[in-house]
Design an enzyme around this catalytic site. Structure first.
Site, PDB file in Angstrom:
ATOM      1  N   GLU A 185      -2.703  -8.028 -17.998  1.00 24.79           N
ATOM      2  CA  GLU A 185      -2.570  -8.640 -16.668  1.00 24.79           C
ATOM      3  C   GLU A 185      -3.911  -8.578 -15.938  1.00 24.79           C
ATOM      4  OE1 GLU A 185       1.378  -7.922 -14.119  1.00 24.79           O
ATOM      5  OE2 GLU A 185       0.695  -6.129 -15.136  1.00 24.79           O
ATOM      6  N   SER A 194       3.045   0.142 -13.508  1.00 19.84           N
ATOM      7  CA  SER A 194       2.511  -0.212 -14.826  1.00 19.84           C
ATOM      8  C   SER A 194       3.420   0.290 -15.966  1.00 19.84           C
ATOM      9  CB  SER A 194       1.121   0.401 -15.000  1.00 19.84           C
ATOM     10  OG  SER A 194       1.245   1.788 -15.203  1.00 19.84           O
ATOM     11  N   GLU A 240      10.628  -1.500 -13.350  1.00 23.07           N
ATOM     12  CA  GLU A 240      10.106  -2.867 -13.224  1.00 23.07           C
ATOM     13  C   GLU A 240       8.615  -2.764 -13.486  1.00 23.07           C
ATOM     14  OE1 GLU A 240       8.090  -5.653 -11.726  1.00 23.07           O
ATOM     15  OE2 GLU A 240       9.129  -5.425  -9.785  1.00 23.07           O
ATOM     16  N   LEU A 241       8.218  -3.154 -14.704  1.00 22.57           N
ATOM     17  CA  LEU A 241       6.873  -2.818 -15.187  1.00 22.57           C
ATOM     18  C   LEU A 241       5.994  -4.058 -15.307  1.00 22.57           C
ATOM     19  CD1 LEU A 241       8.110  -0.216 -17.841  1.00 22.57           C
ATOM     20  CD2 LEU A 241       7.528   0.143 -15.434  1.00 22.57           C
ATOM     21  N   CYS A 243       3.415  -8.816 -10.128  1.00 25.46           N
ATOM     22  CA  CYS A 243       3.800  -8.619 -11.541  1.00 25.46           C
ATOM     23  C   CYS A 243       4.320  -9.898 -12.167  1.00 25.46           C
ATOM     24  CB  CYS A 243       4.887  -7.564 -11.647  1.00 25.46           C
ATOM     25  SG  CYS A 243       4.396  -6.003 -10.990  1.00 25.46           S
ATOM     26  N   LYS A 259       8.138   7.996  -2.874  1.00 23.77           N
ATOM     27  CA  LYS A 259       6.682   8.148  -2.787  1.00 23.77           C
ATOM     28  C   LYS A 259       6.043   6.772  -2.871  1.00 23.77           C
ATOM     29  CE  LYS A 259       3.424   8.457  -5.542  1.00 23.77           C
ATOM     30  NZ  LYS A 259       2.455   7.633  -4.794  1.00 23.77           N
ATOM     31  N   PRO A 260       5.489   6.302  -1.741  1.00 27.66           N
ATOM     32  CA  PRO A 260       4.800   5.007  -1.792  1.00 27.66           C
ATOM     33  C   PRO A 260       3.438   5.152  -2.474  1.00 27.66           C
ATOM     34  CG  PRO A 260       4.658   5.951   0.428  1.00 27.66           C
ATOM     35  CD  PRO A 260       5.482   6.911  -0.405  1.00 27.66           C
TER      36      PRO A 260
HETATM   37  C1  SIN Z   1       6.127  -7.571  -8.046  1.00 23.69           C
HETATM   38  O1  SIN Z   1       5.028  -8.043  -8.151  1.00 23.69           O
HETATM   39  O2  SIN Z   1       6.425  -6.538  -8.644  1.00 23.69           O
HETATM   40  C2  SIN Z   1       7.212  -8.151  -7.174  1.00 23.69           C
HETATM   41  C3  SIN Z   1       7.023  -9.552  -6.864  1.00 23.69           C
HETATM   42  C4  SIN Z   1       8.205 -10.178  -6.159  1.00 23.69           C
HETATM   43  O3  SIN Z   1       9.145  -9.529  -5.694  1.00 23.69           O
HETATM   44  O4  SIN Z   1       8.186 -11.390  -6.101  1.00 23.69           O
END
Ligand code: SIN
Length: 490
Positions: free
Chosen positions: A392, A238, A259-260, A293, A181-182
Site C-alpha cells: 500500500e 496494518s 480490519e487490516l 485502507c 487506545k487511539p
Molecule cells: C479505512 O481506511 O480503514 C476506513 C475507510 C472508510 O471507512 O471508508
C-alpha cells in the site's frame, strides 16, 4: 493555531472510570500538526499500569451496563450522536489539525462517524435471539445474544473519529464496555469524542480512553491482551500488527475483529462509462490524500480506453489544490508524518526506475508550508515488479497498469495476499456479475468509488482480516450466542 467554540473539547488526560487523569508516570506525548511538523498540544503518555486501571473500570462497569435495557443504551447513544453533530465544526477542526485531513472532508468524517452511532443506537433495540422448534417433547430450546464483555479498541490515525465511533457504538449498543487506545498521531479527536459521550450521560467506566506514544503502545496493548477480562479486541491498522494481536490474544482466546491493510484494484473495462470511472477514481483514490485502507492502489485500464482515461484523469488530478488542511480550499492536505511521505517518494522513485512514466505530480511540493506535502500523482506503465504494486502506498499516487483481457486482469487483481476492497467499471451486466464474484475481496464497488456506509458490512478477506463493521453484522461481532435448553415442560 487551533481555536474552538467549545474549548473544553480539547482534552489532554486519559478518561478512566469517568475521571480525567494523567498517566501514572506523568509522561506526556506531543501532538504535532502534520502541516508544519510542530507540536501544538500534548496528552498523557500512558503505560501498562494505566491500561490495567482502564480495564479495571471497564470490567467493574460491565455488569450494570450490560443489564441496562437496550432502549436506555440506545437513548444514550442517540444523545451522543446529537452532541457529535452539534460540535461538527469543532471536531472537524481538531481532525484537520492533528491529522491533516482537508476541512471539508473532516466535516464529512464527523457526519460519517456519527452515522455509525445513530445506526447502532437503532440496532441496539433490535437485538434478538431465537426460539427453536424442539426435537424432544417437553423441552424448549432458546437462543440468546449476549454482550461479549470488555472490548479493547485500537484505532488508526487516518479516520480519527469515524474508526473509534464505529467500534465504540456497536460495543455499547450490544452492552459491552470499552477500553480504547487511539493512534499516537491523533489522540485529540478520540478524547473529544469521549468527552461528548460523558456529556451525553454514558456512565463512568463504560468508555475508557488511554493515550500512548509509539514507544509505550506495546505496553498498553500487551496489558489488555494478557487480561482475561478483556474478551474482544477490535483493531484497524496494518496486517503485521493484526497478526501480532491474533497471536498474543490466543492465550485467552479473545474474539477478534481485524480490519487490516488492503491493496485495492480499480479496473476500468473497455465498456465502462469513462467519465464515471474518472469520477469514481478521484473519489476513492484521492480522499484523505490517498491515506485510506480501501483506496485503490493499482488502477487497471483496458488498452482500448487507456489513453483517453489517462488524459481525463491527469487533468483532474493536476487541478487538485494542495495546501494546509485547515484552509477551506485544500483538497489534498499534508501526509501524516515524515515516514509516510518518505514511503510515497520511495514508491514513485522505484516505479520510475523500473520503467513507469510520471504524467502529473511525482514530487514533494509546498516545502515552504511544511515538509509533508506530496503532489497528487498519475503514473503510467506500472508493472507487478514495482513496489507500489505489492505494498500500500497510502498516498495520492495512482499507478496505471494496462490490460487486454478480463481473465488476465482478474488474475492480476487477485494476485495479492490482501482482500479488502476492489472496484470496477463496466456497463455489461453479465460481466458485472462475473467479475464481482471473481474478485477476492470483502467489498466491491461496481461503477461506484465511494462504498463505505453505516448500513453496509465493512471488512476484508485473506490477510485484510476478518469481522465486519457497520450493518447488523457489525453488532453481531460484539455478542456471543448462548443456547438455553429448558426441560420438564411436558
Ligand atoms: C479505512 O481506511 O480503514 C476506513 C475507510 C472508510 O471507512 O471508508
Amino acid at each position: 493555531m487551533l481555536t474552538l467554540s467549545e474549548p473544553t473539547l480539547l482534552r489532554s488526560q486519559n478518561l478512566i472510570d469517568g475521571q480525567w487523569r494523567d498517566a501514572g508516570l506523568r509522561a506526556r506525548l506531543a501532538v504535532t500538526d502534520p502541516a508544519t511538523a510542530e507540536a501544538f498540544a500534548n496528552v498523557a503518555d500512558s503505560d501498562a499500569g494505566d491500561a490495567r486501571l482502564a480495564a479495571d473500570a471497564a470490567a467493574a462497569s460491565f455488569p450494570a451496563w450490560s443489564r441496562r435495557p437496550a432502549r436506555e443504551r440506545a437513548q444514550l447513544l442517540k444523545r451522543w450522536h446529537a452532541l457529535i453533530l452539534d460540535h461538527q465544526e469543532d471536531l472537524a477542526r481538531i481532525i484537520s489539525t492533528e491529522q491533516g485531513k482537508p476541512l471539508k472532508e473532516a466535516r464529512g468524517e464527523v457526519q460519517y462517524g456519527a452515522s455509525y452511532v445513530e445506526w447502532f443506537a437503532e440496532e441496539a433495540t433490535r437485538i434478538c435471539g431465537d426460539i427453536v422448534a424442539e426435537a424432544v417433547p417437553g423441552r424448549k430450546l432458546l437462543v440468546l445474544k449476549e454482550p461479549v464483555g470488555v472490548v479493547a479498541a485500537i484505532t488508526p490515525w487516518n479516520f480519527p473519529l469515524a474508526m473509534i465511533a464505529r467500534k465504540i457504538a456497536p460495543a455499547l449498543a450490544a452492552g459491552c464496555t470499552v477500553v480504547a487506545k487511539p493512534a499516537e498521531d491523533t489522540p485529540l479527536t478520540a478524547l473529544a469524542l469521549a468527552w461528548l459521550a460523558q456529556q451525553a450521560g454514558v456512565p463512568a467506566g463504560v468508555i475508557n480512553i488511554v493515550t500512548a506514544s509509539r514507544e509505550h503502545t506495546p505496553g498498553v496493548v500487551d496489558a489488555w491482551l494478557a487480561d482475561s477480562r478483556v474478551r474482544k479486541v477490535t483493531f484497524t491498522g496494518s496486517t503485521p500488527v493484526g497478526k501480532h494481536l491474533a497471536r498474543e490474544s490466543a492465550a485467552t482466546l479473545k474474539k477478534l475483529s481485524l480490519e487490516l491493510g488492503g491493496n485495492a484494484p480499480f479496473i476500468v473495462f473497455d465498456d465502462a462509462d469513462l467519465d464515471a470511472a474518472v469520477d469514481g477514481l478521484m473519489a476513492s483514490k484521492f480522499r484523505n490524500g490517498g491515506q485510506t485502507c480501501v483506496c485503490p492502489n493499482r488502477v487497471y485500464v483496458h488498452d482500448a480506453v487507456h489513453d483517453a482515461f489517462v488524459e481525463r484523469l491527469a487533468q483532474r488530478v493536476g487541478a487538485l489544490h494542495v495546501g494546509p488542511a485547515t484552509e477551506d480550499a485544500a483538497q489534498i492536505g499534508p501526509m501524516i508524518n515524515a515516514r509516510a511521505v518518505d514511503k510515497i517518494a520511495r514508491h514513485v522513485e522505484d516505479a520510475v526506475a523500473r520503467g513507469a512514466r510520471v504524467v502529473t505530480g511525482g514530487k514533494r511540493v509546498r516545502s515552504a508550508d511544511g515538509p509533508h506535502y506530496y503532489a497528487p500523482t498519475v503514473l503510467v506503465d506500472a508493472t507487478p515488479a514495482m513496489e507500489l504494486s505489492c505494498e500500500e502506498t497510502f498516498g495520492p499516487v495512482a499507478p496505471i497498469f494496462r490490460f487486454r483481457d478480463e481473465a488476465e486482469v482478474i488474475r492480476d487483481a487477485n494476485d495479492t495476499p490482501f482482500g479488502l476492497a476492489a472496484y470496477f467499471y463496466s456497463s455489461d451486466i453479465r460481466r458485472i456479475w462475473r467479475v464481482a464474484q471473481a474478485l477476492e475481496t470483502g467489498m466491491v464497488g461496481i461503477n461506484e468509488g465511494a462504498i463505505a456506509a453505516e448500513a453496509a458490512p465493512f471488512g476484508g478477506v485473506k490477510e485484510s482480516g476478518y469481522g465486519r463493521e457497520g450493518s447488523r453484522h457489525g453488532l453481531d461481532d460484539y455478542m456471543h450466542t448462548k443456547y438455553l435448553c429448558q426441560g420438564l415442560l411436558g
